[in-house]
Design an enzyme around this catalytic site. Structure first.
Site, PDB file in Angstrom:
ATOM      1  N   TYR A  28      -9.953  -3.952 -11.510  1.00  0.00           N
ATOM      2  CA  TYR A  28      -9.931  -3.567 -10.085  1.00  0.00           C
ATOM      3  C   TYR A  28     -10.400  -4.700  -9.166  1.00  0.00           C
ATOM      4  CZ  TYR A  28     -11.246  -0.509  -6.077  1.00  0.00           C
ATOM      5  OH  TYR A  28     -11.383   0.099  -4.847  1.00  0.00           O
TER       6      TYR A  28
ATOM      7  N   SER B 108     -12.201  -3.729  -0.855  1.00  0.00           N
ATOM      8  CA  SER B 108     -13.422  -3.086  -1.372  1.00  0.00           C
ATOM      9  C   SER B 108     -14.522  -4.135  -1.451  1.00  0.00           C
ATOM     10  CB  SER B 108     -13.154  -2.548  -2.773  1.00  0.00           C
ATOM     11  OG  SER B 108     -14.367  -2.169  -3.397  1.00  0.00           O
TER      12      SER B 108
HETATM   13  N1  LIG Z   1     -13.702   5.672  -2.906  1.00  0.00           N
HETATM   14  C1  LIG Z   1     -14.362   4.519  -2.866  1.00  0.00           C
HETATM   15  O1  LIG Z   1     -15.591   4.479  -3.135  1.00  0.00           O
HETATM   16  C2  LIG Z   1     -13.670   3.247  -2.495  1.00  0.00           C
HETATM   17  C3  LIG Z   1     -14.467   2.101  -2.327  1.00  0.00           C
HETATM   18  C4  LIG Z   1     -13.836   0.908  -1.973  1.00  0.00           C
HETATM   19  C5  LIG Z   1     -12.477   0.876  -1.782  1.00  0.00           C
HETATM   20  N2  LIG Z   1     -11.728   1.997  -1.962  1.00  0.00           N
HETATM   21  C6  LIG Z   1     -10.287   1.904  -1.746  1.00  0.00           C
HETATM   22  O2  LIG Z   1      -9.909   2.866  -0.789  1.00  0.00           O
HETATM   23  C7  LIG Z   1      -8.535   3.187  -0.982  1.00  0.00           C
HETATM   24  C8  LIG Z   1      -8.386   4.697  -1.001  1.00  0.00           C
HETATM   25  O3  LIG Z   1      -9.053   5.182  -2.147  1.00  0.00           O
HETATM   26  P1  LIG Z   1      -9.763   6.602  -2.206  1.00  0.00           P
HETATM   27  O4  LIG Z   1     -11.142   6.364  -2.655  1.00  0.00           O
HETATM   28  O5  LIG Z   1      -9.520   7.359  -0.964  1.00  0.00           O
HETATM   29  O6  LIG Z   1      -9.029   7.229  -3.471  1.00  0.00           O
HETATM   30  P2  LIG Z   1      -7.908   8.341  -3.629  1.00  0.00           P
HETATM   31  O7  LIG Z   1      -8.337   9.592  -2.943  1.00  0.00           O
HETATM   32  O8  LIG Z   1      -7.599   8.364  -5.068  1.00  0.00           O
HETATM   33  O9  LIG Z   1      -6.673   7.754  -2.804  1.00  0.00           O
HETATM   34  C9  LIG Z   1      -5.774   6.835  -3.312  1.00  0.00           C
HETATM   35  C10 LIG Z   1      -4.477   6.985  -2.546  1.00  0.00           C
HETATM   36  O10 LIG Z   1      -3.558   6.014  -3.054  1.00  0.00           O
HETATM   37  C11 LIG Z   1      -2.342   6.671  -3.328  1.00  0.00           C
HETATM   38  N3  LIG Z   1      -1.604   5.974  -4.369  1.00  0.00           N
HETATM   39  C12 LIG Z   1      -2.052   5.627  -5.604  1.00  0.00           C
HETATM   40  N4  LIG Z   1      -1.061   5.044  -6.299  1.00  0.00           N
HETATM   41  C13 LIG Z   1       0.020   5.032  -5.482  1.00  0.00           C
HETATM   42  C14 LIG Z   1       1.346   4.581  -5.626  1.00  0.00           C
HETATM   43  N5  LIG Z   1       1.780   3.999  -6.764  1.00  0.00           N
HETATM   44  N6  LIG Z   1       2.203   4.725  -4.585  1.00  0.00           N
HETATM   45  C15 LIG Z   1       1.784   5.315  -3.429  1.00  0.00           C
HETATM   46  N7  LIG Z   1       0.535   5.747  -3.228  1.00  0.00           N
HETATM   47  C16 LIG Z   1      -0.327   5.618  -4.245  1.00  0.00           C
HETATM   48  C17 LIG Z   1      -2.747   8.082  -3.753  1.00  0.00           C
HETATM   49  O11 LIG Z   1      -1.694   9.004  -3.577  1.00  0.00           O
HETATM   50  P3  LIG Z   1      -0.701   9.561  -4.713  1.00  0.00           P
HETATM   51  O12 LIG Z   1      -1.503   9.751  -5.961  1.00  0.00           O
HETATM   52  O13 LIG Z   1      -0.204  10.829  -4.082  1.00  0.00           O
HETATM   53  O14 LIG Z   1       0.359   8.543  -4.840  1.00  0.00           O
HETATM   54  C18 LIG Z   1      -3.854   8.359  -2.744  1.00  0.00           C
HETATM   55  O15 LIG Z   1      -3.300   8.809  -1.539  1.00  0.00           O
HETATM   56  C19 LIG Z   1      -8.114   2.506  -2.285  1.00  0.00           C
HETATM   57  O16 LIG Z   1      -7.458   1.296  -1.982  1.00  0.00           O
HETATM   58  C20 LIG Z   1      -9.441   2.205  -2.952  1.00  0.00           C
HETATM   59  O17 LIG Z   1      -9.333   1.108  -3.822  1.00  0.00           O
HETATM   60  C21 LIG Z   1     -12.289   3.183  -2.307  1.00  0.00           C
END
Ligand SMILES: NC(=O)c1ccc[n+]([C@@H]2O[C@H](COP(=O)([O-])OP(=O)(O)OC[C@H]3O[C@@H](n4cnc5c(N)ncnc54)[C@H](OP(=O)(O)O)[C@@H]3O)[C@@H](O)[C@H]2O)c1
Length: 257
Positions: free
Chosen positions: A157, A144
């Site tokens: 985070y 990120s």
């Molecule tokens: N959205 C943003 O603005 C943003 C910005 C920068 C970086 N990111 C990064 O992008 C990535 C995806 O995030 P997102 O925004 O798409 O959020 P999200 O929709 O909440 O996705 C997170 C994913 O991680 C999985 N996950 C969480 N805990 C887990 C565990 N213990 N074991 C296996 N899977 C797990 C969740 O699935 P389950 O709950 O089904 O396990 C879900 O599929 C993350 O690494 C986040 O830090 C996001």
């Protein structure tokens, strides 16, 4: 000269996306499926994975918790048995709760380390022997822009994402000469369940589908760092190079904190 072998030829390629039940991971899995990849999706939410598989014929769901070392190893072994070569591994699982130092919660902070950092190590350990034996494939870690420098609300985070950026650079140095691509993905704000918790205004917010397209473009261009949207990340990259006093002043002014 691209830093990685460009990933453009998806038909028949096996892509394992860990953290693909929602958000960026799910949208990227869907995009790769549309481009002909043999997609394998993992996360904890088995019904969500089953729903993905039903909507994307030929894909496979391997439910797991990334904090469970044995479960990750078993899933990787199953993947290799059923699919053979692994062409892409995307570590997209992430945990985020806004936290300020004045509300420090040790259990939450450790949870961030377990999911964002230790989970990535579990996946890397599980797939590296196969990638090394192949002398090819690509490993991509979703970090990120919060990992660039300290930001408010990021007490738990941000440090885990800084660790992933450093880890990706280290892996690149060791693995690229052996034929294995390594990239780090640094998104700005993407509209997903993760960011739905934020009460502050999120500039330059994009959809998960736009994020997936940006990621695929970055892989196709052979980039090491894939950051987007540029109108936000270029600004943060400029801030990153400021001397400490100017950086802290700029962040306080912009966030009002
Ligand atoms: N959205 C943003 O603005 C943003 C910005 C920068 C970086 N990111 C990064 O992008 C990535 C995806 O995030 P997102 O925004 O798409 O959020 P999200 O929709 O909440 O996705 C997170 C994913 O991680 C999985 N996950 C969480 N805990 C887990 C565990 N213990 N074991 C296996 N899977 C797990 C969740 O699935 P389950 O709950 O089904 O396990 C879900 O599929 C993350 O690494 C986040 O830090 C996001």
């Amino acid at each position: 000269m691209p830093l990685n072998p460009p990933l453009t030829d998806w038909p028949g390629r096996t892509a394992w996306l860990v953290g693909a039940s929602t958000g960026i991971g799910r949208a990227t899995a869907s995009l790769l499926h549309a481009r002909g990849a043999r997609v394998v999706v993992s996360a904890r939410n088995a019904p969500a994975l089953a729903e993905f598989v039903a909507a994307h014929p030929g894909s496979i769901g391997l439910p797991l918790d990334v904090t469970d070392r044995a479960a990750v190893a078993a899933a990787a072994a199953e993947l290799v048995t059923t699919r053979g070569a692994i062409d892409l591994v995307l570590y997209c699982a992430g945990h985020y709760k806004p936290m300020r130092a004045t509300d420090f919660d040790l259990d939450e902070a450790l949870r961030h380390v377990q999911v964002n950092q230790v989970g990535a190590l579990h996946v890397i350990a599980a797939v590296l022997p196969r990638l090394l034996a192949q002398g090819g494939g690509h490993l991509s870690l979703v970090a990120s822009v919060a990992g660039y420098r300290g930001l408010p609300n990021s007490t738990a985070y941000g440090p885990t994402k800084a660790a992933l950026i450093n880890l990706a650079e280290t892996l690149y140095l060791d693995l690229r000469p052996l034929g294995i691509g390594v990239s780090v993905i640094n998104p700005g704000f993407v509209e997903t369940p993760l960011t739905a918790q934020n009460s502050f205004t999120m500039p330059a917010m994009i959809s998960p589908e736009q994020a997936a397209l940006a990621i695929a473009r970055g892989w196709a261009a052979g980039q090491f760092e894939i950051d987007f949207p540029k109108r936000f990340t270029l600004w943060l990259k400029a801030l990153r190079h400021l001397p400490d006093a100017l950086y802290f002043r700029a962040i306080r002014r912009v966030t009002g904190l």
